[in-house]
Design a protein around this motif. Structure first.
Motif, short mmCIF file in Angstrom:
data_model
loop_
_atom_site.label_atom_id
_atom_site.label_comp_id
_atom_site.label_asym_id
_atom_site.label_seq_id
_atom_site.Cartn_x
_atom_site.Cartn_y
_atom_site.Cartn_z
N PHE A 75 0.83 -1.20 -0.36
CA PHE A 75 0.25 -0.20 -0.20
C PHE A 75 1.16 0.93 0.26
N VAL A 76 1.81 0.85 1.01
CA VAL A 76 2.81 2.39 1.25
C VAL A 76 3.28 2.77 -0.18
N LYS A 77 4.23 1.32 -0.87
CA LYS A 77 4.79 1.50 -2.27
C LYS A 77 3.50 2.14 -3.11
N THR A 78 1.88 1.33 -3.60
CA THR A 78 1.48 2.19 -3.97
C THR A 78 1.03 3.75 -4.39
N MET A 79 1.20 3.58 -2.95
CA MET A 79 0.87 5.50 -3.00
C MET A 79 2.02 6.26 -2.71
N TYR A 80 2.56 6.36 -2.39
CA TYR A 80 4.30 6.98 -2.74
C TYR A 80 5.06 6.77 -3.50
N GLY A 81 4.56 5.85 -4.70
CA GLY A 81 4.83 5.93 -6.08
C GLY A 81 4.70 7.04 -6.84
N ARG A 82 3.57 7.35 -6.51
CA ARG A 82 3.24 8.57 -7.27
C ARG A 82 4.28 10.05 -7.10
N ARG A 83 4.86 9.86 -5.96
CA ARG A 83 5.97 11.05 -5.65
C ARG A 83 7.08 10.63 -6.50
N GLU A 90 -0.79 15.00 -1.58
CA GLU A 90 -2.05 15.74 -1.12
C GLU A 90 -2.47 15.73 0.29
N GLU A 91 -2.64 16.20 1.69
CA GLU A 91 -2.27 16.06 2.87
C GLU A 91 -3.46 14.60 3.44
N SER A 92 -4.61 14.43 3.11
CA SER A 92 -4.97 13.35 3.28
C SER A 92 -4.09 11.87 2.51
N ASP A 93 -3.63 11.96 1.87
CA ASP A 93 -3.19 11.29 1.19
C ASP A 93 -1.51 10.87 1.43
N LEU A 94 -1.08 12.05 1.97
CA LEU A 94 0.00 11.36 3.35
C LEU A 94 0.84 11.29 4.48
N GLN A 95 -1.26 11.60 4.84
CA GLN A 95 -1.46 10.99 6.24
C GLN A 95 -1.67 9.70 6.19
N ARG A 96 -2.37 8.61 5.58
CA ARG A 96 -2.91 7.47 5.38
C ARG A 96 -1.18 6.93 5.02
N VAL A 97 -0.03 7.75 4.33
CA VAL A 97 0.86 6.77 4.44
C VAL A 97 1.53 6.40 5.27
N LEU A 98 1.99 7.73 6.32
CA LEU A 98 2.52 8.03 7.42
C LEU A 98 1.47 7.08 8.70
N ASP A 99 0.32 6.99 8.19
CA ASP A 99 -0.31 5.67 9.84
C ASP A 99 0.31 3.94 8.99
N ALA A 100 0.47 3.88 7.80
CA ALA A 100 0.24 2.88 7.24
C ALA A 100 2.07 2.73 7.42
N CYS A 101 3.01 3.64 7.41
CA CYS A 101 4.63 3.40 8.22
C CYS A 101 4.46 2.97 9.54
N ASP A 102 3.81 3.97 10.11
CA ASP A 102 4.02 3.19 11.29
C ASP A 102 3.62 2.16 11.82
N ARG A 103 2.83 1.73 11.11
CA ARG A 103 2.04 0.76 11.43
C ARG A 103 3.36 -0.22 11.07
N ILE A 104 3.36 -0.61 10.18
CA ILE A 104 5.30 -1.71 9.70
C ILE A 104 5.96 -1.61 10.27
#
Length: 324
Positions: free
Chosen positions: A11-19, A75-89
């Protein structure tokens, strides 16, 4: 737990891969990737980010790509979801390490035979990768060898020689394999995996099997060490057979040849030897026997007596066929 970490990592690779799409190709460990994503975020300058935890070539490649590429922001919402997933990992990875530490302390009692061969830490990693001791016991040795190996499908142009453990799994890290000379390590790893599979089956059936103290594991370990030591022994040299001592003054055994058969040829007359001609005589009652027409021979005693009389008593001018 491992599957959840993998799903969050995808999930993190898919979302952050756009950046920053190239980041997932250079940092392949989920924990390192999650920590680096949290550090970078939406920043446009990497001078504020510390890359000391990464190897120097990887850090240099990331800095160069970040400087020459146009990085869009999330976007801030997408970035927050990515950071939450990173914390969970990060949280699940730390929990996994604690579970592995607990397994290492309990493997000596839960799997004594397997621990006697591989050690407590490697046994805990195998049990965790397989999903339990029962699942590990049902695996063949060829699959046990691959547990925990590093994937080499996409290395971004880097050499596959840098892959950890030569494409092998956790068993390659055990003490027996690492103490073996490098040319024999892959062969030793296959041998250890075959014996480890047997030990895991013994440990998984401790309620049925009466052996619980690790005696079978220690016996298998001794067998492995003896086999590896035998591989390293030098082959015995074949010694050349020495020639026999010459015997001076002694006559050798003569073989059949012209010189050996020459005395017999002197008695030939009319193309037939004397003994052959004697065998063809019809003997009189003087000797008590007659010529055997079926076997075309007669007794040696009769032949000797007749030859002696023929050579001594009879004149040499008379033909041997005229018996008077």
């Amino acid at each position: 737990m491992e599957k959840e970490i993998e799903s969050l990592y995808d999930f993190v690779k898919t979302m952050y891969g756009r950046r920053f799409k190239e980041l997932e190709l250079m940092v392949r460990d989920p924990l390192d990737y999650a920590r680096l994503v949290k550090k970078i975020g939406n920043k446009m300058d990497l001078s504020e980010v510390s890359l000391e935890d990464l190897p120097a070539p990887t850090a240099l490649a990331i800095s160069m790509l970040f400087s020459i590429m146009d990085m869009p922001t999330l976007e801030e919402s997408d970035l927050q979801r990515v950071l939450d997933a990173c914390d969970r990992i990060i949280e699940l990875t730390e929990t996994r390490k604690e579970v592995l530490g607990f397994l290492e302390s309990e493997t000596s009692s839960a799997a004594p035979n397997l621990s006697a061969i591989l050690g407590s830490s490697i046994t805990a990693k195998l049990v965790e990768e397989a999903g339990g001791l029962a699942s590990l016991a049902s695996m063949p040795a060829c699959n046990v060898k691959l547990l925990g190996r590093e994937e080499i499908d996409d290395l971004l142009g880097f050499s596959s020689a840098t892959v950890k453990n030569n494409g092998m799994g956790h068993v390659f890290e055990c003490e027996i394999v690492q103490s073996t000379p490098p040319p024999l390590r892959k062969r030793a790893c296959r041998l250890v995996c075959s014996k480890a599979a047997l030990a895991a089956r013994v440990d998984a059936t401790t309620t049925i099997n009466s052996t619980k103290g690790g005696e079978i594991g220690r016996a298998l370990r001794e067998e492995i060490l003896k086999t590896i030591n035998k591989w390293q022994e030098r082959p015995l040299l074949k010694s050349a057979t020495p020639l026999p001592v010459p015997r001076i003054g002694e006559s050798k055994k003569k073989r059949g040849g012209r010189r050996y058969q020459a005395p017999y040829g002197r008695a030939q007359a009319g193309g037939l030897s004397l003994i052959v001609r004697v065998n063809r005589f019809v003997y009189t009652s003087r000797y008590g026997l007659k010529y055997d027409l079926e076997n075309r021979s007669c007794s040696s005693t009769v032949v000797k007596a007749f030859v002696m009389e023929l050579l001594i008593c009879w004149p040499s001018s008379r033909a041997p066929g005229h018996v008077g």
